[in-house]
Design an enzyme around this catalytic site. Structure first.
Site, mmCIF file in Angstrom:
data_model
loop_
_atom_site.group_PDB
_atom_site.id
_atom_site.type_symbol
_atom_site.label_atom_id
_atom_site.label_comp_id
_atom_site.label_asym_id
_atom_site.label_seq_id
_atom_site.Cartn_x
_atom_site.Cartn_y
_atom_site.Cartn_z
ATOM 1 C CE1 TYR A 84 -11.195 6.507 -15.014
ATOM 2 C CE2 TYR A 84 -12.519 6.333 -17.306
ATOM 3 C CZ TYR A 84 -12.352 6.920 -15.888
ATOM 4 O OH TYR A 84 -13.414 7.468 -15.247
ATOM 5 C CB THR B 234 -17.012 6.054 -15.756
ATOM 6 O OG1 THR B 234 -17.185 6.319 -17.115
ATOM 7 C CG2 THR B 234 -16.378 4.882 -15.707
ATOM 8 C CG ASP B 235 -20.277 6.756 -20.062
ATOM 9 O OD1 ASP B 235 -19.019 6.824 -19.709
ATOM 10 O OD2 ASP B 235 -20.799 7.673 -21.003
ATOM 11 C CD GLU B 236 -14.452 6.437 -20.471
ATOM 12 O OE1 GLU B 236 -13.762 5.628 -20.517
ATOM 13 O OE2 GLU B 236 -14.297 7.710 -20.313
ATOM 14 C CE LYS C 204 -14.514 5.286 -11.794
ATOM 15 N NZ LYS C 204 -14.493 6.040 -10.565
HETATM 16 P P1 NAD Z 1 -10.012 14.280 -11.472
HETATM 17 O O1 NAD Z 1 -8.841 13.608 -12.114
HETATM 18 O O2 NAD Z 1 -10.240 15.730 -11.970
HETATM 19 O O3 NAD Z 1 -10.044 14.290 -9.738
HETATM 20 C C1 NAD Z 1 -9.686 13.272 -9.276
HETATM 21 C C2 NAD Z 1 -9.250 13.420 -7.754
HETATM 22 O O4 NAD Z 1 -9.037 12.456 -7.270
HETATM 23 C C3 NAD Z 1 -8.292 14.453 -7.911
HETATM 24 O O5 NAD Z 1 -8.348 15.448 -6.963
HETATM 25 C C4 NAD Z 1 -6.882 13.693 -7.137
HETATM 26 O O6 NAD Z 1 -6.081 14.163 -6.254
HETATM 27 C C5 NAD Z 1 -7.766 12.509 -6.359
HETATM 28 N N1 NAD Z 1 -7.170 11.518 -6.068
HETATM 29 C C6 NAD Z 1 -6.360 10.582 -7.173
HETATM 30 N N2 NAD Z 1 -5.874 9.489 -6.671
HETATM 31 C C7 NAD Z 1 -6.090 9.731 -5.395
HETATM 32 C C8 NAD Z 1 -5.657 8.768 -3.934
HETATM 33 N N3 NAD Z 1 -4.780 7.598 -4.302
HETATM 34 N N4 NAD Z 1 -6.203 9.200 -2.826
HETATM 35 C C9 NAD Z 1 -6.825 10.279 -2.777
HETATM 36 N N5 NAD Z 1 -7.204 11.202 -3.799
HETATM 37 C C10 NAD Z 1 -6.831 10.764 -5.068
HETATM 38 O O7 NAD Z 1 -11.437 13.460 -11.830
HETATM 39 P P2 NAD Z 1 -12.814 13.758 -12.178
HETATM 40 O O8 NAD Z 1 -13.065 13.910 -13.645
HETATM 41 O O9 NAD Z 1 -13.175 14.796 -11.281
HETATM 42 O O10 NAD Z 1 -13.485 12.262 -11.870
HETATM 43 C C11 NAD Z 1 -13.984 12.007 -10.555
HETATM 44 C C12 NAD Z 1 -14.774 10.840 -10.627
HETATM 45 O O11 NAD Z 1 -15.960 10.840 -11.652
HETATM 46 C C13 NAD Z 1 -13.702 9.670 -11.030
HETATM 47 O O12 NAD Z 1 -13.983 8.488 -10.017
HETATM 48 C C14 NAD Z 1 -14.261 9.286 -12.478
HETATM 49 O O13 NAD Z 1 -13.920 7.848 -12.774
HETATM 50 C C15 NAD Z 1 -15.772 9.429 -12.574
HETATM 51 N N6 NAD Z 1 -16.096 10.052 -13.593
HETATM 52 C C16 NAD Z 1 -15.591 11.219 -14.337
HETATM 53 C C17 NAD Z 1 -16.280 11.451 -15.555
HETATM 54 C C18 NAD Z 1 -15.618 12.814 -16.267
HETATM 55 O O14 NAD Z 1 -16.309 13.054 -17.435
HETATM 56 N N7 NAD Z 1 -14.614 13.284 -15.699
HETATM 57 C C19 NAD Z 1 -17.501 10.989 -16.087
HETATM 58 C C20 NAD Z 1 -17.839 9.875 -15.350
HETATM 59 C C21 NAD Z 1 -17.286 9.386 -14.098
HETATM 60 P P1 TYD Z 2 -11.382 12.882 -22.982
HETATM 61 O O1 TYD Z 2 -11.759 14.208 -22.462
HETATM 62 O O2 TYD Z 2 -9.892 12.231 -22.521
HETATM 63 O O3 TYD Z 2 -12.314 11.800 -22.159
HETATM 64 P P2 TYD Z 2 -12.689 10.427 -22.531
HETATM 65 O O4 TYD Z 2 -11.578 9.619 -23.087
HETATM 66 O O5 TYD Z 2 -13.161 9.952 -21.068
HETATM 67 O O6 TYD Z 2 -13.962 10.258 -23.270
HETATM 68 O O7 TYD Z 2 -11.706 12.595 -24.466
HETATM 69 C C1 TYD Z 2 -12.712 12.891 -24.898
HETATM 70 C C2 TYD Z 2 -12.700 12.677 -26.471
HETATM 71 O O8 TYD Z 2 -12.003 13.464 -26.888
HETATM 72 C C3 TYD Z 2 -12.277 11.122 -26.882
HETATM 73 O O9 TYD Z 2 -13.106 10.660 -27.873
HETATM 74 C C4 TYD Z 2 -11.013 11.475 -27.187
HETATM 75 C C5 TYD Z 2 -10.830 12.813 -27.857
HETATM 76 N N1 TYD Z 2 -9.461 13.346 -27.555
HETATM 77 C C6 TYD Z 2 -8.832 14.210 -28.701
HETATM 78 O O10 TYD Z 2 -9.388 13.852 -29.874
HETATM 79 N N2 TYD Z 2 -7.831 14.817 -28.515
HETATM 80 C C7 TYD Z 2 -6.827 14.785 -27.311
HETATM 81 O O11 TYD Z 2 -6.244 15.488 -27.257
HETATM 82 C C8 TYD Z 2 -8.076 14.443 -26.078
HETATM 83 C C9 TYD Z 2 -7.581 14.585 -24.739
HETATM 84 C C10 TYD Z 2 -9.175 13.690 -26.522
#
Ligand code: NAD
Ligand code: TYD
Length: 341
Positions: free
Chosen positions: A153, A125-127, A157
């Site tokens: 988090y 992730t970019d985080e 990561k």
């Molecule tokens: P999500 O929470 O929607 O999905 C995570 C999945 O992982 C779920 O299906 C969960 O059941 C599974 N999981 C969790 N713990 C597990 C374990 N111990 N064993 C097996 N499966 C397990 O998350 P997401 O938003 O789809 O993110 C997916 C990946 O992409 C993550 O690694 C996250 O860090 C990365 N990512 C997400 C974003 C975003 O904006 N959502 C951006 C950049 C990177």
């Molecule tokens: P989020 O969707 O949790 O993603 P991330 O923390 O990984 O960026 O949050 C996106 C942005 O929205 C973040 O700056 C926090 C803000 N946010 C709120 O203001 N209210 C909320 O209830 C949530 C969940 C997020």
């Protein structure tokens, strides 16, 4: 020639979109979808592929090395997404994040090493880069920006990201790393800001905006992310990280106003709540490397259309949100995946 791709976290938001993307765009490939089905995993997101012979679901925790060793020999390559993914939850309980995102990743890497997996892509992730200031928009995250994660988090990561790098450096594994900005699109768990706010607005509830709402995120459509992950799988250089982003910076306040508009509400629906602890100010990605080296460009992320379509998806799929929030979708699992434990 087709290959078998082991996708972890394939029942989650990005994972389910990625499994669908592979099944639809890579007809020679098979997917083993490995997921532990935490609160965030919902196979209803892939309901149309229950009987698809190229899609095999395996219920498995990534920390279960013995079970991973049974599955890994069937795979050619791995796309590792399974993770605890919500920053707010990590602030309340860091330990689960460290265990899943670092130790779980180590279990995945060890099993992949034992079974000579040809390529292993860690979806980071970019985080991992920390945050950028609001007052200097010329600053962007590049792949050489020092890693400085701020939330539990992001630290977890970063641990996985650095372990993946170390397994390339130490053991010569063929590793790829992707670092993407915030994703939006269908099938996102309604704890993340876009689906949470849309569902609240549809239900006539206020939306909890953290702090002053000036924090900025760089939004990318999830299918653009999926395409980029596949590019890195196919053509990324071993041991290298690739930033992925849509050049689409929006403040949370701007996003909230757009969502309010798309849901036919007004600004009285904004509830200013106390800020997230340690809330990162701004994320913004320089994706020059993946564009120049791998020819990837986002094609589905342009706002307002892409956001409008996403909001429409949540309006049309209230049942999906309801099931995932209440755990009701487990009934779907029991009916369709009786042999999966
Ligand atoms: P999500 O929470 O929607 O999905 C995570 C999945 O992982 C779920 O299906 C969960 O059941 C599974 N999981 C969790 N713990 C597990 C374990 N111990 N064993 C097996 N499966 C397990 O998350 P997401 O938003 O789809 O993110 C997916 C990946 O992409 C993550 O690694 C996250 O860090 C990365 N990512 C997400 C974003 C975003 O904006 N959502 C951006 C950049 C990177
Ligand atoms: P989020 O969707 O949790 O993603 P991330 O923390 O990984 O960026 O949050 C996106 C942005 O929205 C973040 O700056 C926090 C803000 N946010 C709120 O203001 N209210 C909320 O209830 C949530 C969940 C997020």
């Amino acid at each position: 020639m087709g290959q078998t791709i082991l996708v972890t976290g394939g029942a989650g938001f990005i994972g389910s979109n990625l499994v669908r993307y592979i099944l639809e765009h890579r007809p020679d490939d098979r997917v083993i979808n490995l997921d532990g089905l935490t609160y965030a995993g919902n196979l209803e997101s892939l309901a149309e592929f229950v009987d698809e012979p190229r899609h095999e679901f395996v219920h498995c925790d990534i920390n279960d090395g013995a079970k991973l060793d049974e599955i890994m020999p069937k795979a050619d390559v791995v796309l590792h997404l399974a993770a605890e993914s919500h920053v707010d939850r990590s602030i309340h309980d860091p330990s689960l994040f460290l265990n899943t995102n670092i130790i779980g990743t180590q279990c995945m890497l060890d099993s992949a090493k034992r079974h000579n997996i040809k390529r292993f892509v860690y979806v980071s992730t970019d985080e991992v880069y920390g945050e950028l200031p609001l007052d200097d928009k010329s600053q962007l995250f590049t792949e050489s920006t020092p890693l400085a994660p701020n939330s539990p988090y992001a630290v977890s990561k970063t641990g996985g990201d650095m372990l993946a790098r170390a397994y390339h450096h130490t053991y010569g594994m063929n590793i790829g790393i992707t670092r993407c900005s915030n994703n939006f699109g269908p099938y996102q768990f309604p704890e993340k800001v876009i689906p949470l706010f849309v569902n609240n607005l549809i239900e006539g509830k206020k939306v909890p905006l953290y702090g002053d709402g000036r924090n900025i995120r760089d939004w990318l459509h999830v299918l653009d992310h999926c395409e980029a992950i596949c590019r890195v799988l196919d053509d990324g250089k071993p041991g290298e990280a690739y930033n992925i982003g849509g050049n689409n910076e929006r403040s949370n306040l701007e996003l909230t106003k757009m969502l309010i508009d798309l849901c036919g509400r007004d600004e009285t629906f904004i509830e200013h709540v106390p800020d997230r602890l340690g809330h990162d100010m701004r994320y913004a990605i320089d994706a020059t490397k993946i564009r120049d080296e791998l020819g990837w460009e986002p094609t589905r992320s342009a706002w307002p259309q892409a956001l409008e379509e996403t909001v429409q998806w949540y309006k049309d799929n209230l049942e999906w949100s309801d099931h995932v929030r209440t755990g009701e979708y487990r009934r779907f699992m029991d009916q369709n995946y009786t042999n999966q434990g």
